[in-house]
Write a protein that holds these residues in place. Structure first.
Motif, short mmCIF file in Angstrom:
data_model
loop_
_atom_site.label_atom_id
_atom_site.label_comp_id
_atom_site.label_asym_id
_atom_site.label_seq_id
_atom_site.Cartn_x
_atom_site.Cartn_y
_atom_site.Cartn_z
N LEU A 5 1.43 -1.25 -0.11
CA LEU A 5 -0.16 0.17 0.33
C LEU A 5 1.00 0.97 -0.06
O LEU A 5 2.30 1.18 0.31
N GLY A 9 -2.70 4.47 1.05
CA GLY A 9 -3.74 2.97 1.07
C GLY A 9 -3.37 3.26 2.39
O GLY A 9 -4.63 2.03 3.10
N TRP A 12 -6.78 4.66 3.70
CA TRP A 12 -7.67 3.73 3.27
C TRP A 12 -8.40 2.50 3.83
O TRP A 12 -9.09 2.38 3.63
N ALA A 103 -7.48 -5.25 2.99
CA ALA A 103 -6.95 -3.79 3.18
C ALA A 103 -5.66 -3.93 4.19
O ALA A 103 -4.23 -3.58 4.18
N ILE A 113 -1.86 -5.87 -2.82
CA ILE A 113 -2.97 -4.95 -3.48
C ILE A 113 -2.59 -4.01 -4.51
O ILE A 113 -1.42 -3.16 -4.71
N ARG A 115 -2.64 -2.06 -7.93
CA ARG A 115 -3.37 -0.47 -8.07
C ARG A 115 -5.00 -0.85 -8.74
O ARG A 115 -6.56 -0.67 -8.33
N GLY A 118 -7.23 -2.64 -6.35
CA GLY A 118 -6.55 -1.51 -5.34
C GLY A 118 -8.27 -0.83 -6.17
O GLY A 118 -9.96 -0.91 -4.99
N ARG A 119 -8.24 -0.90 -6.88
CA ARG A 119 -9.63 -0.37 -7.68
C ARG A 119 -11.37 -0.88 -7.93
O ARG A 119 -12.29 -0.62 -7.21
N SER A 188 -9.21 4.10 -2.66
CA SER A 188 -9.01 2.60 -2.99
C SER A 188 -8.24 3.43 -4.30
O SER A 188 -7.76 2.40 -4.82
N ALA A 191 -5.06 3.37 -3.41
CA ALA A 191 -4.01 3.23 -2.43
C ALA A 191 -3.16 1.52 -2.77
O ALA A 191 -2.18 1.56 -1.91
N GLY A 192 -3.02 1.17 -4.51
CA GLY A 192 -1.91 0.23 -4.59
C GLY A 192 -0.50 0.80 -4.79
O GLY A 192 -0.48 1.39 -6.16
#
Length: 200
Positions: A5, A9, A12, A103, A113, A115, A118-119, A188, A191-192
């Protein structure tokens, strides 16, 4: 300790846990609707109730039993709308918990995680929040049931509280859902960490 993350992230992940916890605690607690019956405080959730009338055979009268519990069966829930609300809100809470735990694991496990994941997780949070929000919107449709009317001086109806009031658990559930839908879904997207490209 490696993390998959970004700094955003991590925020998040923590916010996801808080919003999931708020929704789950609010959903489980029977303090969505507050009123009185036979001069005793009564409260309802979607599938639980505190204080209910029972027949005392010794005294040959109805008394209020002051304790909290679930309805004896799913069909014992006072209205169809509350049954739907229970299922929809429960599924939404489950989705928020799933994403929050994933997460949190992303804080400790590298390459968990990306991108894209994360989405996708943000999309699941949005759906979870939407389900919980739908459950909260359905809840007032059950205020015309006989049990609620007895507690609200026979003056309640759909979207009309009568002498009752909305409890803290309803607000807690809705706030958790709103935070998941609006803030966590947006966070999110960032986040990644970028996906690593392997040579093979």
């Amino acid at each position: 300790m490696a993390s998959s993350l970004t700094c955003t992230g991590v925020i998040w992940a923590l916010l996801s846990l808080l919003s999931a916890a708020a929704s789950c605690v609010g959903f489980f607690m029977p303090y969505w609707l507050l009123g009185t019956q036979m001069d005793k405080p009564v409260s309802f959730g979607t599938f639980r109730r505190c204080s209910y009338p029972v027949r005392d055979e010794e005294r040959q009268m109805t008394v209020m039993l002051e304790q909290c519990g679930r309805y004896a069966s799913f069909h014992g829930i006072p209205s169809l709308q509350w049954r739907i609300c229970t299922v929809v809100t429960g599924v939404g809470c489950g989705l928020l918990l799933l994403v929050a735990l994933t997460a949190l694991m992303g804080c400790c496990i590298s390459d968990l995680i990306s991108r894209t994941i994360g989405r996708v997780a943000g999309g699941i949070q949005f759906v979870g929040g939407l389900l919980i929000g739908s459950g909260c919107a359905l809840y007032p449709l059950g205020w015309d049931s006989e049990e609620v009317r007895q507690t609200c001086n026979n003056s309640s109806d759909q979207f009309k509280l009568g002498s009752c009031q909305i409890g803290w658990a309803y607000y807690c559930t809705g706030a958790g859902a709103a935070a998941a839908m609006l803030i966590c879904t947006w966070l999110s997207c960032f986040a990644g960490k970028k996906q690593k490209h392997y040579p093979y």
